[in-house]
Design a protein around this motif. Structure first.
Motif, short mmCIF file in Angstrom:
data_model
loop_
_atom_site.label_atom_id
_atom_site.label_comp_id
_atom_site.label_asym_id
_atom_site.label_seq_id
_atom_site.Cartn_x
_atom_site.Cartn_y
_atom_site.Cartn_z
N LYS A 1 0.83 -1.19 0.00
CA LYS A 1 0.00 0.00 0.00
C LYS A 1 0.87 1.25 0.00
N LEU A 2 0.34 2.29 -0.62
CA LEU A 2 1.04 3.56 -0.72
C LEU A 2 0.55 4.50 0.38
N ASN A 3 1.41 5.42 0.78
CA ASN A 3 1.06 6.42 1.79
C ASN A 3 0.57 7.69 1.12
N TRP A 4 -0.49 8.25 1.67
CA TRP A 4 -1.12 9.44 1.08
C TRP A 4 -1.32 10.51 2.13
N GLY A 5 -1.14 11.75 1.69
CA GLY A 5 -1.42 12.89 2.56
C GLY A 5 -2.13 13.97 1.78
N ILE A 6 -2.81 14.85 2.50
CA ILE A 6 -3.56 15.92 1.85
C ILE A 6 -3.30 17.24 2.57
N ILE A 7 -3.25 18.29 1.79
CA ILE A 7 -3.13 19.66 2.31
C ILE A 7 -4.42 20.37 1.97
N GLY A 8 -5.11 20.90 2.99
CA GLY A 8 -6.43 21.47 2.80
C GLY A 8 -7.48 20.38 2.96
N GLY A 9 -8.70 20.70 2.56
CA GLY A 9 -9.77 19.71 2.64
C GLY A 9 -10.21 19.41 4.06
N GLY A 10 -10.14 20.39 4.93
CA GLY A 10 -10.44 20.18 6.33
C GLY A 10 -11.93 20.16 6.63
N GLU A 11 -12.26 20.29 7.91
CA GLU A 11 -13.64 20.20 8.36
C GLU A 11 -14.49 21.27 7.68
N GLY A 12 -15.61 20.85 7.09
CA GLY A 12 -16.48 21.77 6.38
C GLY A 12 -16.11 22.00 4.94
N SER A 13 -15.01 21.43 4.49
CA SER A 13 -14.57 21.60 3.10
C SER A 13 -15.55 20.92 2.15
N GLN A 14 -15.75 21.53 0.99
CA GLN A 14 -16.60 20.92 -0.03
C GLN A 14 -15.91 19.72 -0.68
N ILE A 15 -14.60 19.80 -0.90
CA ILE A 15 -13.91 18.80 -1.70
C ILE A 15 -13.16 17.78 -0.86
N GLY A 16 -12.86 18.09 0.40
CA GLY A 16 -12.08 17.18 1.23
C GLY A 16 -12.68 15.79 1.37
N PRO A 17 -13.98 15.66 1.69
CA PRO A 17 -14.55 14.32 1.83
C PRO A 17 -14.44 13.49 0.57
N ALA A 18 -14.62 14.11 -0.60
CA ALA A 18 -14.52 13.36 -1.86
C ALA A 18 -13.12 12.80 -2.05
N HIS A 19 -12.10 13.59 -1.71
CA HIS A 19 -10.73 13.09 -1.84
C HIS A 19 -10.45 11.96 -0.86
N ARG A 20 -10.92 12.10 0.37
CA ARG A 20 -10.66 11.04 1.35
C ARG A 20 -11.35 9.74 0.94
N LEU A 21 -12.58 9.85 0.47
CA LEU A 21 -13.28 8.65 -0.01
C LEU A 21 -12.58 8.05 -1.22
N ALA A 22 -12.20 8.90 -2.17
CA ALA A 22 -11.59 8.42 -3.41
C ALA A 22 -10.24 7.76 -3.17
N ALA A 23 -9.42 8.38 -2.33
CA ALA A 23 -8.09 7.83 -2.08
C ALA A 23 -8.16 6.48 -1.37
N GLY A 24 -9.20 6.28 -0.56
CA GLY A 24 -9.32 5.03 0.18
C GLY A 24 -10.14 3.97 -0.51
N LEU A 25 -10.67 4.27 -1.69
CA LEU A 25 -11.63 3.39 -2.34
C LEU A 25 -11.08 1.99 -2.59
N ASP A 26 -9.89 1.89 -3.13
CA ASP A 26 -9.31 0.59 -3.50
C ASP A 26 -8.32 0.08 -2.47
N ARG A 27 -8.21 0.79 -1.37
CA ARG A 27 -7.22 0.44 -0.34
C ARG A 27 -5.81 0.43 -0.92
N ALA A 28 -5.60 1.23 -1.96
CA ALA A 28 -4.27 1.38 -2.52
C ALA A 28 -3.45 2.38 -1.71
#
Length: 385
Positions: A3-30
């Motif tokens: 598995k690869l390690n992932w990090g994000i800058i921005g996308g915090g609480e209340g963000s419009q786009i943050g949840p989509a990135h967190r869901l997408a990055a974790g989708l395949d458990r890659a």
């Protein structure tokens, strides 16, 4: 490779786009979500990161702290997503590329064409991936459209019609709403509002599907809400390098439209029509034939569309799944580079820094043409002319 390690800058609480990135990055458990600088307010960002499951020493107060710490770790992040306000994209992306990290940056990639050219050059120089989140190109049937065009099913493409029109900024009373106001403020948004926010998604999708890049354009831009400095509606005529003609409409004052991203492609031998709000169906009209409905997840799709189909036929497909396909492409690209092998061709579809650069050149061209009452202007960045 694990598995690869992932990090994000921005996308915090209340963000419009943050949840989509967190869901997408974790989708395949890659990817494992292991690091983040989630808010411009340091303590709020650290606290939210810990609530999201980050270790205390990897829930960072700002992106500089994250860069300094991660570059010295043996288990450093393999991919960094930049999901911050537009004006910060260039500085953060540049710093992480120089630090040896692969980067996925939200669009628009930069605020100027010169910055875009610098990031393209830097990605090439460092050998790092610099991807741009034109996430709607991850939809399975958008990739099916691309495959059908490439296979010659439509013959020569004559016309592409793209729209990204919604009505969520139609209320003039929202002038002081901070989630709306910044989009029309040149100090924060740059030279364009609606085209830079939504129009470039439609433009990228058109180019992605037909395999051609825009060379020239003519734009009619207007601020229908007069207090706005930047445009809230634009109609753009396009000429592509492969001979196709394009029409693009983007608007934020189109009451009754919700998301409004649609694409139609008309060729010598047939036409295609797809809408993001009904992503499971692609309409195909062969010359002299009957209208056909191509279902996502059904038999006979291209390898690209089959790989991008996440749920069984007949079930709803959504935007985080499309974003997930971008992350799946990037995981395959990172692993292929690490293992010294060729990337799976069906995964080699993630938007590059070059796409971000072309979009930024188009943003400035639309602004220039709009001010010149629709004059035709060069739409390519200098390094690609």
């Amino acid at each position: 490779m694990g598995k690869l390690n992932w990090g994000i800058i921005g996308g915090g609480e209340g963000s419009q786009i943050g949840p989509a990135h967190r869901l997408a990055a974790g989708l395949d458990r890659a990817f494992d979500f292991v690091a983040g600088a989630l808010d411009h307010r340091a303590e709020e960002g650290r606290a939210f990161g810990r609530r999201m499951g980050l270790a205390a020493d990897r829930a960072y107060g700002d992106w500089r702290e994250m860069l300094e710490s991660e570059r010295g770790r043996a288990d450093r992040v393999d991919l960094v997503t930049v999901a911050t306000p537009n004006a910060t994209h260039f500085e953060i992306t540049k710093a992480f590329l120089e630090g040896g990290f692969h980067v996925l940056v939200e669009k628009p990639m930069t605020m100027t064409v010169a910055e875009g050219e610098e990031l393209v050059g830097l990605a090439r120089e460092t050998g790092r991936i610099c991807a741009v989140n034109y996430g709607y190109s991850g939809y399975a049937l958008v990739r099916q459209m691309r495959a059908m065009v490439a296979a010659g099913d439509l013959g020569r493409v004559r016309m592409v019609v793209a729209e990204f029109a919604h009505g969520h900024h139609a209320d003039a009373g929202d002038a002081d709403n901070p989630r709306v106001r910044w989009r029309y403020d040149p100090a924060q948004a740059g030279v364009s509002a609606q085209f830079a926010d939504c129009g470039i998604h439609a433009l990228h999708m058109a180019s992605f599907v037909i395999g051609q890049e825009v060379e020239r354009l003519s734009a009619d831009t207007v601020s229908c809400i007069e207090s706005r400095v930047l445009e809230d509606d634009a109609q753009v005529n396009l000429r592509f390098d492969g001979g196709a003609v394009g029409r693009l409409w983007t608007s934020s004052i189109a009451l009754g439209r919700q998301h409004g991203l649609t694409l139609q492609v008309f060729g010598e031998k047939g036409g295609l029509r797809w809408a993001q709000e009904q992503p499971n169906q692609l309409y195909w009209m062969p010359l002299g034939g009957r209208l056909e409905v191509i279902e996502r997840g059904g038999p006979g799709l291209s390898p690209e569309a089959t790989r991008a189909s996440r749920v069984t036929v007949g079930h709803a497909e959504g935007m985080p799944l499309a974003f997930g396909n971008i992350y799946a492409d990037l995981a395959e690209a990172i692993r292929a580079r690490a293992e010294g092998r060729a990337i799976d061709p069906a995964a080699d579809l993630y938007p590059r820094a070059e796409d971000g650069l072309r979009s930024m050149a188009a943003v400035f061209a639309v602004a220039e043409s709009g001010k010149a009452e629709g004059a035709w202007v060069e739409a390519r960045p200098p390094m690609m002319r």
